[in-house]
Design a protein around this motif. Structure first.
Motif, PDB file in Angstrom:
ATOM      1  N   GLN A 155      -6.391  31.270  52.737  1.00 18.36           N
ATOM      2  CA  GLN A 155      -6.364  29.822  52.974  1.00 18.36           C
ATOM      3  C   GLN A 155      -5.252  29.391  53.931  1.00 18.36           C
ATOM      4  O   GLN A 155      -5.447  28.511  54.758  1.00 18.36           O
ATOM      5  N   TYR A 156      -4.104  30.022  53.782  1.00 17.72           N
ATOM      6  CA  TYR A 156      -2.939  29.642  54.574  1.00 17.72           C
ATOM      7  C   TYR A 156      -2.329  30.892  55.211  1.00 17.72           C
ATOM      8  O   TYR A 156      -1.232  31.325  54.825  1.00 17.72           O
ATOM      9  N   PRO A 157      -3.019  31.487  56.155  1.00 14.59           N
ATOM     10  CA  PRO A 157      -2.587  32.794  56.677  1.00 14.59           C
ATOM     11  C   PRO A 157      -1.200  32.803  57.302  1.00 14.59           C
ATOM     12  O   PRO A 157      -0.435  33.756  57.110  1.00 14.59           O
ATOM     13  N   TYR A 158      -0.849  31.751  58.039  1.00 15.40           N
ATOM     14  CA  TYR A 158       0.440  31.761  58.742  1.00 15.40           C
ATOM     15  C   TYR A 158       1.598  31.463  57.798  1.00 15.40           C
ATOM     16  O   TYR A 158       2.667  32.078  57.898  1.00 15.40           O
ATOM     17  N   MET A 159       1.399  30.531  56.873  1.00 16.47           N
ATOM     18  CA  MET A 159       2.433  30.274  55.874  1.00 16.47           C
ATOM     19  C   MET A 159       2.633  31.490  54.984  1.00 16.47           C
ATOM     20  O   MET A 159       3.759  31.808  54.591  1.00 16.47           O
ATOM     21  N   ASN A 160       1.550  32.182  54.679  1.00 13.72           N
ATOM     22  CA  ASN A 160       1.641  33.379  53.845  1.00 13.72           C
ATOM     23  C   ASN A 160       2.469  34.456  54.539  1.00 13.72           C
ATOM     24  O   ASN A 160       3.341  35.085  53.929  1.00 13.72           O
ATOM     25  N   GLN A 161       2.216  34.670  55.839  1.00 14.62           N
ATOM     26  CA  GLN A 161       2.962  35.686  56.583  1.00 14.62           C
ATOM     27  C   GLN A 161       4.441  35.311  56.687  1.00 14.62           C
ATOM     28  O   GLN A 161       5.320  36.173  56.549  1.00 14.62           O
ATOM     29  N   LEU A 162       4.712  34.036  56.936  1.00  9.63           N
ATOM     30  CA  LEU A 162       6.102  33.584  57.013  1.00  9.63           C
ATOM     31  C   LEU A 162       6.806  33.781  55.672  1.00  9.63           C
ATOM     32  O   LEU A 162       7.957  34.236  55.620  1.00  9.63           O
ATOM     33  N   THR A 163       6.128  33.446  54.581  1.00  4.95           N
ATOM     34  CA  THR A 163       6.710  33.599  53.245  1.00  4.95           C
ATOM     35  C   THR A 163       7.025  35.061  52.957  1.00  4.95           C
ATOM     36  O   THR A 163       8.077  35.384  52.388  1.00  4.95           O
ATOM     37  N   HIS A 164       6.149  35.963  53.374  1.00  2.62           N
ATOM     38  CA  HIS A 164       6.407  37.393  53.195  1.00  2.62           C
ATOM     39  C   HIS A 164       7.654  37.820  53.971  1.00  2.62           C
ATOM     40  O   HIS A 164       8.436  38.651  53.481  1.00  2.62           O
TER      41      HIS A 164
END
Length: 220
Positions: A182-191
């Motif tokens: 759902q939120y691919p870029y926020m997910n990558q940043l959070t990782h």
């Protein structure tokens, strides 16, 4: 006993506007503007509340006075100086001073501040930009753009609910609410924050330099 009391009274500094504002600034720094009242100020100064009105008109006058005291601590740019260096130093100084006085940013942005320190601060800022080649209109836009960054960043820094040291743990806790599909870029940043590849901290000078570099291109 009467002699000692008399001695203490004779040693007490006379009441003045400067002494009142100094005590008011201390109260505001310790407890915010909500801690600042004429009654508490009189208690801190060990005087009758009514005696304060010989030197300050009311609480609003008091707030205006201590705001101006805070502004007087900010580095003032000089007309004729390298404008970009001067504006950068001015903005960093303002940010540092406002962090020392956490209550001060809101009255700065929400009140008409026309004390002598503020007038000198603004006039010198306009002068520095005008002497560098900006028109009065662009100089006015320029310093307001810089100050919007200063005030906005400062308020966010003072009120952000997460301590910097806890970013990694908080990021891990919120990760289930940020699914990659759902939120691919926020997910990558959070990782990246969780893994320690990026600390997640926002940089005051990053935004400041974007503004200054943009103004420099505009001037050229």
């Amino acid at each position: 006993m009467a002699k000692n009391t008399s001695s203490r009274k004779s040693e007490r500094l006379p009441l003045s506007r400067e002494r009142i504002l100094w005590a008011a600034l201390r109260l505001a720094d310790e407890g915010g503007l909500e801690a600042l009242s004429m009654r508490k100020l009189a208690q801190a100064l060990e005087v009758k509340a009514m005696s304060l009105y010989n030197h300050v008109a009311n609480r609003d006058d008091l707030i205006d006075g201590i705001v101006d005291s805070v502004v007087s601590e900010i580095e003032v740019p000089k007309p004729g100086a390298d404008w970009k260096i001067a504006m950068r130093r001015r903005a960093i100084s303002a940010h540092e001073v406002l962090l020392l006085h956490p209550w001060a940013t809101m009255p700065l942005v929400s009140r008409v501040n026309v004390g002598p320190a503020m007038l000198r601060y603004v006039d010198s800022t306009l002068g520095c930009l005008k002497e560098a080649g900006f028109s009065f209109e662009m100089a006015d836009h320029a310093w307001n753009a810089i100050d919007s960054h200063v005030y906005g960043f400062t308020l966010q820094e003072l009120n952000f609910p997460i301590e910097a040291s806890a970013y990694g743990d908080i990021a891990a806790a919120y990760l289930p609410q940020i699914p990659a599909e759902q939120y691919p870029y926020m997910n990558q940043l959070t990782h990246q924050v969780i893994q320690g590849d990026y600390d997640g901290l926002h940089d005051f000078e990053f935004g400041l330099d974007l503004i200054l570099n943009g103004l420099e291109r505009l001037l050229k």
